[in-house]
Design a protein around this motif. Structure first.
Motif, PDB file in Angstrom:
ATOM      1  N   ALA A 173      30.936  40.961  81.890  1.00 38.88           N
ATOM      2  CA  ALA A 173      31.498  40.587  83.191  1.00 38.88           C
ATOM      3  C   ALA A 173      32.399  39.361  83.082  1.00 38.88           C
ATOM      4  N   GLU A 174      32.016  38.399  82.245  1.00 38.64           N
ATOM      5  CA  GLU A 174      32.832  37.187  82.101  1.00 38.64           C
ATOM      6  C   GLU A 174      34.185  37.500  81.475  1.00 38.64           C
ATOM      7  N   SER A 175      34.204  38.346  80.451  1.00 43.51           N
ATOM      8  CA  SER A 175      35.456  38.716  79.798  1.00 43.51           C
ATOM      9  C   SER A 175      36.349  39.517  80.727  1.00 43.51           C
ATOM     10  N   ILE A 176      35.755  40.453  81.462  1.00 44.10           N
ATOM     11  CA  ILE A 176      36.541  41.242  82.419  1.00 44.10           C
ATOM     12  C   ILE A 176      37.138  40.336  83.494  1.00 44.10           C
ATOM     13  N   GLY A 177      36.317  39.383  83.988  1.00 47.47           N
ATOM     14  CA  GLY A 177      36.815  38.468  85.023  1.00 47.47           C
ATOM     15  C   GLY A 177      37.974  37.623  84.542  1.00 47.47           C
ATOM     16  N   ALA A 178      37.902  37.135  83.297  1.00 45.40           N
ATOM     17  CA  ALA A 178      38.989  36.319  82.752  1.00 45.40           C
ATOM     18  C   ALA A 178      40.269  37.138  82.610  1.00 45.40           C
ATOM     19  N   GLU A 179      40.143  38.387  82.188  1.00 43.82           N
ATOM     20  CA  GLU A 179      41.329  39.240  82.037  1.00 43.82           C
ATOM     21  C   GLU A 179      41.915  39.610  83.393  1.00 43.82           C
ATOM     22  N   ILE A 180      41.069  39.869  84.362  1.00 46.86           N
ATOM     23  CA  ILE A 180      41.562  40.162  85.719  1.00 46.86           C
ATOM     24  C   ILE A 180      42.331  38.965  86.270  1.00 46.86           C
ATOM     25  N   ALA A 181      41.813  37.756  86.065  1.00 52.11           N
ATOM     26  CA  ALA A 181      42.496  36.549  86.556  1.00 52.11           C
ATOM     27  C   ALA A 181      43.847  36.379  85.863  1.00 52.11           C
ATOM     28  N   ARG A 182      43.885  36.631  84.559  1.00 54.23           N
ATOM     29  CA  ARG A 182      45.147  36.475  83.823  1.00 54.23           C
ATOM     30  C   ARG A 182      46.192  37.489  84.297  1.00 54.23           C
ATOM     31  N   LEU A 183      45.789  38.739  84.441  1.00 55.94           N
ATOM     32  CA  LEU A 183      46.730  39.774  84.872  1.00 55.94           C
ATOM     33  C   LEU A 183      47.161  39.569  86.323  1.00 55.94           C
ATOM     34  N   THR A 184      46.259  39.070  87.151  1.00 54.79           N
ATOM     35  CA  THR A 184      46.614  38.812  88.558  1.00 54.79           C
ATOM     36  C   THR A 184      47.690  37.739  88.656  1.00 54.79           C
ATOM     37  N   GLU A 185      47.590  36.702  87.836  1.00 51.64           N
ATOM     38  CA  GLU A 185      48.599  35.642  87.843  1.00 51.64           C
ATOM     39  C   GLU A 185      49.949  36.184  87.375  1.00 51.64           C
ATOM     40  N   LEU A 186      49.951  37.028  86.354  1.00 54.32           N
ATOM     41  CA  LEU A 186      51.203  37.635  85.897  1.00 54.32           C
ATOM     42  C   LEU A 186      51.796  38.531  86.985  1.00 54.32           C
ATOM     43  N   ALA A 187      50.931  39.250  87.702  1.00 50.34           N
ATOM     44  CA  ALA A 187      51.417  40.110  88.786  1.00 50.34           C
ATOM     45  C   ALA A 187      52.024  39.280  89.906  1.00 50.34           C
ATOM     46  N   ARG A 188      51.402  38.154  90.216  1.00 55.43           N
ATOM     47  CA  ARG A 188      51.907  37.300  91.300  1.00 55.43           C
ATOM     48  C   ARG A 188      53.290  36.746  90.990  1.00 55.43           C
ATOM     49  N   THR A 189      53.526  36.431  89.716  1.00 54.32           N
ATOM     50  CA  THR A 189      54.814  35.870  89.317  1.00 54.32           C
ATOM     51  C   THR A 189      55.814  36.925  88.876  1.00 54.32           C
ATOM     52  N   GLY A 190      55.425  38.211  88.949  1.00 53.72           N
ATOM     53  CA  GLY A 190      56.346  39.277  88.577  1.00 53.72           C
ATOM     54  C   GLY A 190      56.617  39.374  87.089  1.00 53.72           C
ATOM     55  N   LYS A 191      55.675  38.930  86.242  1.00 47.06           N
ATOM     56  CA  LYS A 191      55.899  38.902  84.800  1.00 47.06           C
ATOM     57  C   LYS A 191      55.079  39.938  84.035  1.00 47.06           C
ATOM     58  N   LEU A 192      54.492  40.896  84.734  1.00 42.69           N
ATOM     59  CA  LEU A 192      53.747  41.945  84.047  1.00 42.69           C
ATOM     60  C   LEU A 192      54.705  42.834  83.263  1.00 42.69           C
ATOM     61  N   SER A 193      54.338  43.155  82.052  1.00 52.20           N
ATOM     62  CA  SER A 193      55.156  44.054  81.237  1.00 52.20           C
ATOM     63  C   SER A 193      54.808  45.497  81.571  1.00 52.20           C
ATOM     64  N   PRO A 194      55.701  46.455  81.262  1.00 54.67           N
ATOM     65  CA  PRO A 194      55.365  47.867  81.511  1.00 54.67           C
ATOM     66  C   PRO A 194      54.077  48.298  80.829  1.00 54.67           C
ATOM     67  N   ALA A 195      53.801  47.779  79.626  1.00 57.26           N
ATOM     68  CA  ALA A 195      52.590  48.170  78.912  1.00 57.26           C
ATOM     69  C   ALA A 195      51.332  47.729  79.643  1.00 57.26           C
ATOM     70  N   GLN A 196      51.411  46.620  80.407  1.00 59.34           N
ATOM     71  CA  GLN A 196      50.243  46.124  81.133  1.00 59.34           C
ATOM     72  C   GLN A 196      50.013  46.871  82.439  1.00 59.34           C
ATOM     73  N   LEU A 197      50.917  47.785  82.786  1.00 56.83           N
ATOM     74  CA  LEU A 197      50.810  48.538  84.031  1.00 56.83           C
ATOM     75  C   LEU A 197      50.590  50.028  83.798  1.00 56.83           C
ATOM     76  N   THR A 198      50.383  50.435  82.564  1.00 51.31           N
ATOM     77  CA  THR A 198      50.230  51.853  82.251  1.00 51.31           C
ATOM     78  C   THR A 198      49.002  52.058  81.369  1.00 51.31           C
ATOM     79  N   GLY A 199      48.574  53.315  81.286  1.00 45.98           N
ATOM     80  CA  GLY A 199      47.479  53.666  80.388  1.00 45.98           C
ATOM     81  C   GLY A 199      46.103  53.562  80.978  1.00 45.98           C
ATOM     82  N   GLY A 200      45.976  53.348  82.291  1.00 45.12           N
ATOM     83  CA  GLY A 200      44.659  53.245  82.901  1.00 45.12           C
ATOM     84  C   GLY A 200      43.938  54.589  82.913  1.00 45.12           C
ATOM     85  N   THR A 201      42.601  54.538  82.883  1.00 35.18           N
ATOM     86  CA  THR A 201      41.791  55.756  82.928  1.00 35.18           C
ATOM     87  C   THR A 201      40.917  55.830  84.181  1.00 35.18           C
TER      88      THR A 201
END
Length: 490
Positions: free
Chosen positions: A377-405
């Motif tokens: 849970a701690e690792s998932i939470g840290a990754e969610i926080a990191r990706l959320t910040e990138l999403a807020r600033t519009g800096k998510l790469s295409p690779a970070q937005l694809t491949g979900g299951t």
């Protein structure tokens, strides 16, 4: 001698075929270096800056801000070698034979300068290499020989520079780019002739939001009203302008309102296409259940209290729910799959790449936590926080937005209790989480006020039946009501 080279919109990867121009970073007539970013574009996946593989003078730009260009369309042209030619003093003296012969000799360092060659870097699907342009340089004059200008270069077709306001390079009196992320905000400002460089953003780090533009539009309307009313109160104003203002006010009042048309482009267009495809291809069904989340909230509070004031990041409800989902998918792998319609096969996926819905200024995006089944849970939470910040600033790469299951959608942050989520194609299921709020609940045979949440599961009926979907949702609800249930699978 200058050579005009054309730079085309490169293939930005992930099968993208077009991009929208968000902001030009150079003007016609500007000198650019090799690999200098020249334009900011928005694709269906992310917002990126595109570097130019040539060095020289920008002679033309193709497309205004807000325009959509296909991959391979011209972006701009660059006069390679124009900077060297312009540095020669254009004195009107006739060149001597000796100086002319000296000018015809190529300098060794000019050949190595590389301003006419590509950077050697490779954009996705677009090599930046280009044939080297010849360089000519005037050698130092011999002692006693009269100075003479270099031969005039061949004419270069130069497009007239685009006129910009005097404050085009300033943001509220400061140099720098305009702090705008949303193309909708830019389009709204253009429609009402609002200069974004003169606005102060109310968002994080001075980000200009739609509310800032709306406020500027209202201020402009108030000023127009005052201007229209001023001639009646001030007789000194000439009658002709007064009549013109009055006629304009009457015409604007009488003009019928027109519907606003917003193109489905960029992220919004990609979301529209994916949701439409999901509805047309996937026979989905939804089941839901109310769960008592009191124990989960108490467990979260205990975790955060144990970590102390400096014991690391706090555990979020979304991270705990994500960990519950990975445990549930281990028990019900049917929901971590996709359907190959061409082969008529169900493809069960070996790992869980957990997507989570995030609302941003650019629209709804779904960042993906890779290998979520291997994280706590701690690792998932840290990754969610990191990706959320990138999403807020519009800096998510295409690779970070694809491949979900599998996708987790916490729409409770919008203050709603429930929903029927649309599956994120080509996945097979999505879990929706409503707001957690106090409600009357029967607990241990007595009526009590408990923290209750509604959980909704939308699933592809081709990959499983209702029994499997119900078992998955019931397991998630049991873990929410009794987090100790997770201990059996940890």
């Amino acid at each position: 001698m200058a050579q005009v080279l054309e730079f085309k919109l490169p293939d930005l990867g992930e099968g993208l075929t077009e991009a929208e121009i968000v902001r030009w970073l150079v003007e016609v007539g500007d000198v650019v270096a090799i690999d200098q970013p020249v334009v900011e574009v928005e694709t269906a996946k992310a917002m990126v800056e595109v570097p130019c593989p040539y060095g020289g003078v920008v002679t033309a730009r193709f497309g205004e801000e807000g325009a959509e260009l296909p991959v391979g369309a011209p972006l701009l042209t660059v006069a390679v070698g124009a900077t060297e030619a312009s540095s020669v003093s254009p004195e009107p003296s006739a060149p001597s034979a000796s100086s002319a012969s000296s000018a015809d000799e190529e300098s060794s360092d000019g050949a190595e300068s590389g301003s006419g060659s590509g950077s050697g870097n490779v954009l996705v699907g677009y090599g930046t290499g280009a044939p080297a342009a010849r360089r000519r340089r005037i050698r130092p004059e011999r002692a006693g020989a009269p100075a003479a200008p270099a031969p005039a270069p061949a004419p270069v077709p130069v497009v007239e520079p685009v006129s910009v306001p005097a404050a085009a390079g300033e943001v509220n009196g400061r140099q720098g780019p305009v702090a705008v992320v949303s193309p909708l905000v830019r389009r709204l400002a253009r429609q009402h002739e609002i200069d974004l460089r003169r606005l102060t953003g109310s968002g994080p780090d001075g980000l200009i939001l739609r509310a800032d533009v709306d406020s500027a539009i209202r201020r402009g309307a108030d000023e127009a009203t005052e201007t229209a009313a001023r001639p009646a109160a001030e007789p000194a104003v000439a009658e002709a302008p007064t009549a013109a203002v009055a006629n304009t006010a009457v015409a604007s009042t009488a003009a019928p309102a027109t519907a606003e048309r917003i193109p489905l482009r960029g992220v919004r267009g990609a979301v529209a296409d994916k949701l439409s495809r999901s509805r047309s291809e996937i026979p989905d069904a939804t089941c839901w259940v109310d769960a008592d989340a009191t124990e989960l909230m108490a467990a979260r509070a205990a975790m955060n209290a144990a970590s102390g004031p400096s014991g690391g990041p706090k555990a979020s409800v979304l991270a705990l729910l994500a960990r519950i989902c990975t445990a549930a998918l281990a028990r019900y792998p049917e929901l971590n799959s996709t359907v190959d319609t061409a082969a008529r096969e169900i493809v069960r996926l070996p790992g869980v790449h957990l997507g989570f819905a995030a609302q941003t200024e650019r629209g709804l995006v779904v960042p993906v936590v890779r290998d979520a089944h291997t994280r706590n849970a701690e690792s998932i939470g840290a990754e969610i926080a990191r990706l959320t910040e990138l999403a807020r600033t519009g800096k998510l790469s295409p690779a970070q937005l694809t491949g979900g299951t599998f996708t987790l959608n916490n729409y409770g942050v919008f203050g709603v209790d429930g929903s029927t989520p649309i599956i994120n194609h080509p996945e097979a299921a999505m879990l929706g989480v409503g707001r957690i709020m106090p409600k009357p609940w029967v607990h241990n045979g007595e009526l009590a006020v408990r923290q209750v949440v509604q959980l909704s599961l939308t699933f592809d009926h081709r990959v499983c039946d209702g029994g499997t979907a119900g078992g998955f949702l019931r397991y998630v609800a049991d873990c929410v009501e009794q987090p100790a249930v997770l201990l059996r699978t940890l």
